[in-house]
Write a protein that holds these residues in place. Structure first.
Motif, PDB file in Angstrom:
ATOM      1  N   GLU A  63       0.998  -1.003  -0.059  1.00  0.00           N
ATOM      2  CA  GLU A  63      -0.158   0.255   0.100  1.00  0.00           C
ATOM      3  C   GLU A  63       0.877   1.464   0.181  1.00  0.00           C
ATOM      4  O   GLU A  63      -0.036   2.110  -0.702  1.00  0.00           O
ATOM      5  CB  GLU A  63      -0.958   0.033   1.122  1.00  0.00           C
ATOM      6  CG  GLU A  63      -1.992  -1.051   1.249  1.00  0.00           C
ATOM      7  CD  GLU A  63      -2.975  -1.115   2.335  1.00  0.00           C
ATOM      8  OE1 GLU A  63      -2.729  -0.275   2.988  1.00  0.00           O
ATOM      9  OE2 GLU A  63      -3.349  -1.883   2.692  1.00  0.00           O
ATOM     10  N   ARG A  65       3.858   1.921  -1.612  1.00  0.00           N
ATOM     11  CA  ARG A  65       4.552   1.447  -2.574  1.00  0.00           C
ATOM     12  C   ARG A  65       3.016   2.634  -3.864  1.00  0.00           C
ATOM     13  O   ARG A  65       3.720   3.381  -4.320  1.00  0.00           O
ATOM     14  CB  ARG A  65       4.889   0.268  -3.294  1.00  0.00           C
ATOM     15  CG  ARG A  65       5.825  -0.139  -2.440  1.00  0.00           C
ATOM     16  CD  ARG A  65       6.713  -1.275  -3.219  1.00  0.00           C
ATOM     17  NE  ARG A  65       5.829  -2.067  -3.798  1.00  0.00           N
ATOM     18  CZ  ARG A  65       5.293  -3.646  -3.330  1.00  0.00           C
ATOM     19  NH1 ARG A  65       6.195  -3.709  -2.095  1.00  0.00           N
ATOM     20  NH2 ARG A  65       5.050  -4.543  -3.472  1.00  0.00           N
ATOM     21  N   VAL A  66       2.233   1.568  -3.211  1.00  0.00           N
ATOM     22  CA  VAL A  66       1.230   2.669  -4.579  1.00  0.00           C
ATOM     23  C   VAL A  66       1.207   3.791  -4.171  1.00  0.00           C
ATOM     24  O   VAL A  66       0.982   4.328  -4.855  1.00  0.00           O
ATOM     25  CB  VAL A  66       0.215   1.487  -4.172  1.00  0.00           C
ATOM     26  CG1 VAL A  66      -1.637   2.183  -4.572  1.00  0.00           C
ATOM     27  CG2 VAL A  66       0.132   0.637  -4.490  1.00  0.00           C
ATOM     28  N   LYS A  67       0.957   4.515  -2.689  1.00  0.00           N
ATOM     29  CA  LYS A  67       0.562   5.581  -2.229  1.00  0.00           C
ATOM     30  C   LYS A  67       1.846   6.376  -2.915  1.00  0.00           C
ATOM     31  O   LYS A  67       1.642   7.813  -3.691  1.00  0.00           O
ATOM     32  CB  LYS A  67       0.294   5.861  -1.545  1.00  0.00           C
ATOM     33  CG  LYS A  67      -0.583   5.472  -0.456  1.00  0.00           C
ATOM     34  CD  LYS A  67      -0.655   5.492   0.369  1.00  0.00           C
ATOM     35  CE  LYS A  67      -2.335   5.117   1.779  1.00  0.00           C
ATOM     36  NZ  LYS A  67      -2.559   5.342   2.951  1.00  0.00           N
ATOM     37  N   LYS A  68       2.687   5.999  -2.825  1.00  0.00           N
ATOM     38  CA  LYS A  68       3.636   5.844  -3.516  1.00  0.00           C
ATOM     39  C   LYS A  68       3.862   6.458  -4.706  1.00  0.00           C
ATOM     40  O   LYS A  68       4.480   7.603  -5.411  1.00  0.00           O
ATOM     41  CB  LYS A  68       5.702   6.443  -3.006  1.00  0.00           C
ATOM     42  CG  LYS A  68       7.016   6.680  -3.291  1.00  0.00           C
ATOM     43  CD  LYS A  68       7.694   6.198  -3.113  1.00  0.00           C
ATOM     44  CE  LYS A  68       8.544   6.000  -1.531  1.00  0.00           C
ATOM     45  NZ  LYS A  68       9.925   5.898  -1.112  1.00  0.00           N
ATOM     46  N   THR A  69       3.631   6.252  -5.502  1.00  0.00           N
ATOM     47  CA  THR A  69       3.798   6.118  -7.194  1.00  0.00           C
ATOM     48  C   THR A  69       2.771   7.043  -7.496  1.00  0.00           C
ATOM     49  O   THR A  69       3.226   7.851  -8.835  1.00  0.00           O
ATOM     50  CB  THR A  69       3.341   4.801  -7.780  1.00  0.00           C
ATOM     51  OG1 THR A  69       4.565   3.535  -7.153  1.00  0.00           O
ATOM     52  CG2 THR A  69       3.925   4.246  -8.874  1.00  0.00           C
ATOM     53  N   PHE A  70       1.690   6.886  -7.128  1.00  0.00           N
ATOM     54  CA  PHE A  70       0.520   8.025  -7.426  1.00  0.00           C
ATOM     55  C   PHE A  70       0.635   8.884  -6.529  1.00  0.00           C
ATOM     56  O   PHE A  70      -0.636   9.552  -6.937  1.00  0.00           O
ATOM     57  CB  PHE A  70      -0.945   7.007  -7.491  1.00  0.00           C
ATOM     58  CG  PHE A  70      -1.117   6.232  -8.360  1.00  0.00           C
ATOM     59  CD1 PHE A  70      -1.021   6.024  -9.384  1.00  0.00           C
ATOM     60  CD2 PHE A  70      -0.987   4.329  -8.343  1.00  0.00           C
ATOM     61  CE1 PHE A  70      -1.240   4.925 -10.738  1.00  0.00           C
ATOM     62  CE2 PHE A  70      -0.838   3.691  -8.516  1.00  0.00           C
ATOM     63  CZ  PHE A  70      -1.329   3.151 -10.483  1.00  0.00           C
ATOM     64  N   LYS A  71       1.116   9.107  -5.804  1.00  0.00           N
ATOM     65  CA  LYS A  71       1.282  10.505  -5.273  1.00  0.00           C
ATOM     66  C   LYS A  71       1.309  11.301  -6.033  1.00  0.00           C
ATOM     67  O   LYS A  71       2.866  12.324  -6.999  1.00  0.00           O
ATOM     68  CB  LYS A  71       2.178  10.666  -4.188  1.00  0.00           C
ATOM     69  CG  LYS A  71       2.225  11.817  -3.593  1.00  0.00           C
ATOM     70  CD  LYS A  71       3.067  11.584  -2.095  1.00  0.00           C
ATOM     71  CE  LYS A  71       2.954  12.707  -0.945  1.00  0.00           C
ATOM     72  NZ  LYS A  71       3.444  12.425   0.017  1.00  0.00           N
TER      73      LYS A  71
END
Length: 71
Positions: A63, A65-71
């Motif tokens: 989660e 990593r996903v937040k960091k990617t789409f931030k």
């Protein structure tokens, strides 16, 4: 983990013969160590708690990593 802390604290109180713990038998403390060993080595695995904790850590990392990617 609170079980281990309680056992160590109880052993320290018995070793220094503080208050009511001076008369406590060492067998009670040794028995609690055995119970803690059995819990962490066998019962926790049988209940699946060790896998659940590892799965929760992996899920949280995913989660993040996903937040960091789409931030």
């Amino acid at each position: 983990m609170p079980l281990i802390i309680a056992i160590v604290l109880l052993a320290i109180l018995r070793f220094f013969e503080i208050s009511i713990f001076a008369g406590l038998s060492w067998w009670w403390i040794a028995g609690l160590f055995v119970v803690a060993f059995l819990w962490f080595e066998y019962f926790e695995r049988m209940l699946g708690r060790d896998k659940r904790k590892a799965h929760e850590q992996l899920e949280k990392a995913r989660e993040d990593r996903v937040k960091k990617t789409f931030k």
